[in-house]
Motif scaffolding. Structure first.
Motif, PDB file in Angstrom:
ATOM      1  N   CYS A  24       0.834  -1.209   0.000  1.00 47.64           N
ATOM      2  CA  CYS A  24       0.000   0.000   0.000  1.00 47.64           C
ATOM      3  C   CYS A  24       0.866   1.255   0.000  1.00 47.64           C
ATOM      4  O   CYS A  24       0.538   2.249  -0.660  1.00 47.64           O
ATOM      5  CB  CYS A  24      -0.917   0.000   1.217  1.00 47.64           C
ATOM      6  N   ILE A  25       1.970   1.221   0.727  1.00 44.76           N
ATOM      7  CA  ILE A  25       2.857   2.386   0.793  1.00 44.76           C
ATOM      8  C   ILE A  25       3.476   2.673  -0.564  1.00 44.76           C
ATOM      9  O   ILE A  25       3.465   3.809  -1.048  1.00 44.76           O
ATOM     10  CB  ILE A  25       3.944   2.168   1.860  1.00 44.76           C
ATOM     11  N   VAL A  26       4.028   1.639  -1.204  1.00 44.06           N
ATOM     12  CA  VAL A  26       4.691   1.875  -2.489  1.00 44.06           C
ATOM     13  C   VAL A  26       3.689   2.236  -3.580  1.00 44.06           C
ATOM     14  O   VAL A  26       3.968   3.091  -4.446  1.00 44.06           O
ATOM     15  CB  VAL A  26       5.549   0.655  -2.896  1.00 44.06           C
ATOM     16  N   LYS A  27       2.497   1.659  -3.562  1.00 45.87           N
ATOM     17  CA  LYS A  27       1.498   1.994  -4.580  1.00 45.87           C
ATOM     18  C   LYS A  27       0.921   3.383  -4.357  1.00 45.87           C
ATOM     19  O   LYS A  27       0.613   4.095  -5.318  1.00 45.87           O
ATOM     20  CB  LYS A  27       0.395   0.934  -4.585  1.00 45.87           C
ATOM     21  N   ARG A  28       0.786   3.785  -3.103  1.00 48.20           N
ATOM     22  CA  ARG A  28       0.341   5.143  -2.826  1.00 48.20           C
ATOM     23  C   ARG A  28       1.384   6.147  -3.327  1.00 48.20           C
ATOM     24  O   ARG A  28       1.054   7.183  -3.910  1.00 48.20           O
ATOM     25  CB  ARG A  28       0.103   5.333  -1.325  1.00 48.20           C
ATOM     26  N   PHE A  29       2.641   5.832  -3.113  1.00 48.93           N
ATOM     27  CA  PHE A  29       3.715   6.730  -3.532  1.00 48.93           C
ATOM     28  C   PHE A  29       3.836   6.805  -5.053  1.00 48.93           C
ATOM     29  O   PHE A  29       3.957   7.897  -5.626  1.00 48.93           O
ATOM     30  CB  PHE A  29       5.041   6.255  -2.929  1.00 48.93           C
ATOM     31  N   LEU A  30       3.781   5.666  -5.729  1.00 46.13           N
ATOM     32  CA  LEU A  30       4.006   5.634  -7.173  1.00 46.13           C
ATOM     33  C   LEU A  30       2.776   6.026  -7.977  1.00 46.13           C
ATOM     34  O   LEU A  30       2.879   6.728  -8.987  1.00 46.13           O
ATOM     35  CB  LEU A  30       4.462   4.242  -7.602  1.00 46.13           C
ATOM     36  N   PHE A  31       1.606   5.554  -7.546  1.00 44.36           N
ATOM     37  CA  PHE A  31       0.398   5.715  -8.356  1.00 44.36           C
ATOM     38  C   PHE A  31      -0.675   6.574  -7.704  1.00 44.36           C
ATOM     39  O   PHE A  31      -1.680   6.907  -8.340  1.00 44.36           O
ATOM     40  CB  PHE A  31      -0.210   4.341  -8.680  1.00 44.36           C
ATOM     41  N   ALA A  39       3.598   3.534 -14.825  1.00 47.01           N
ATOM     42  CA  ALA A  39       3.013   4.863 -14.660  1.00 47.01           C
ATOM     43  C   ALA A  39       4.055   5.834 -14.137  1.00 47.01           C
ATOM     44  O   ALA A  39       5.027   5.442 -13.531  1.00 47.01           O
ATOM     45  CB  ALA A  39       1.826   4.812 -13.696  1.00 47.01           C
ATOM     46  N   SER A  40       3.844   7.126 -14.365  1.00 44.75           N
ATOM     47  CA  SER A  40       4.799   8.135 -13.908  1.00 44.75           C
ATOM     48  C   SER A  40       4.573   8.393 -12.433  1.00 44.75           C
ATOM     49  O   SER A  40       3.457   8.381 -11.953  1.00 44.75           O
ATOM     50  CB  SER A  40       4.611   9.434 -14.695  1.00 44.75           C
ATOM     51  N   GLY A  41       5.674   8.695 -11.673  1.00 46.36           N
ATOM     52  CA  GLY A  41       5.584   8.929 -10.241  1.00 46.36           C
ATOM     53  C   GLY A  41       6.167  10.264  -9.882  1.00 46.36           C
ATOM     54  O   GLY A  41       6.889  10.878 -10.638  1.00 46.36           O
TER      55      GLY A  41
END
Length: 269
Positions: free
Chosen positions: A22-29, A224-226
């Motif tokens: 959840c942390i990495v997906k919140r940050f990236l996407f 996707a762009s981050g």
């Protein structure tokens, strides 16, 4: 200044269900899903232009379960930085983080030079459910490992609180940029020296000779762009090439023997 062809690897460790994915997906996407799905291993790739430095970053989201010990050892051996995640609502998840850090200390003779962020997730939960205080985590790190290059923070993937700050912390920890605002959380110790190094104790003989360590590539690469995120300067690194799974398995067996030799040199001041 980092070589434009270099890549660094951030490995996320922690127990099951603490919110690493959840942390990495919140940050990236910028997304969040409250439905739990067990992760085996997912790899995300991003490039970040920091002006004077261009970083190519692999973010490896690992399983919270322990049924893949060889994969776990290889992840630790090839990492340049670690994100250790626990849940502020679960004391057992902090114990899992402590075990993860013990694994890093056992396998990496250079563990005191590796940038590490310890993140307490789920601060969006009501205060009545909080069972782990950030002060207790910081005190543990100060007392047990005062010379680590580490920062303790709290965050919420659900409410997007401090997520970017968690990843930006690697900028100061790896000495790429001057120490920025502290935000929430506290730093525990910090040794002087350069940024991230590809050198791993698993690939160093007793005589100190080096071998290039090629990170294992597995999981899904997101496209996707981050936003500006984790950063650390890879200094003096050799260019790596992705390796096939068959080579990874052979490398794992080879590294396993070398780890036993290198562990004799790993000690904590």
């Amino acid at each position: 200044m980092a070589d434009h062809g270099e890549r660094i690897r951030l490995v996320m460790l922690g127990g099951a269900g603490v919110g690493k994915s959840c942390i990495v997906k919140r940050f990236l996407f910028g997304t969040f899903c409250d439905r739990y799905k067990s992760t085996v291993e997912d790899l995300y790739y991003r490039e970040y232009d920091l002006g004077s430095v261009t970083l190519k970053v692999d973010m490896l989201d690992t399983s919270g379960e322990l049924q893949f010990p060889a994969m776990r050892r290889l992840c630790i051996a090839t990492a340049h930085a670690f994100l250790l995640v626990y849940s502020v609502t679960c004391p057992g998840s902090l114990e899992c983080v402590k075990r993860c850090l013990d694994e890093v200390r056992e396998q990496r003779a250079d563990f005191q030079d590796i940038p590490i962020v310890v993140a307490g997730n789920k601060i969006d939960m009501p205060a009545v459910h909080r069972e782990v205080r950030v002060d207790d985590v910081t005190e543990w790190l100060y007392c047990e490992m005062p010379k680590l290059r580490v920062k303790v923070m709290e965050c919420s993937a659900k409410e997007d609180r401090n997520i970017k700050d968690v990843f930006r912390s690697y900028l100061s920890l790896s000495k790429i940029l001057p120490e920025a605002s502290e935000g929430s959380g506290a730093g525990a110790g910090g040794s002087s020296g350069g940024g991230l190094k590809r050198r791993s104790s698993a690939y160093v003989s007793n005589k100190g000779s080096r071998r290039s360590a090629s990170p294992a590539v597995s999981g899904a690469e997101a496209e996707a762009s981050g936003s500006a995120g984790p950063a650390a300067e890879p200094t003096g690194l050799s260019r790596f090439k992705p390796r096939s799974r068959s080579l990874i398995r052979r490398s794992s067996r080879k590294a396993k023997q070398q780890m036993r030799d290198a562990n004799d040199d790993c000690h904590v001041s």
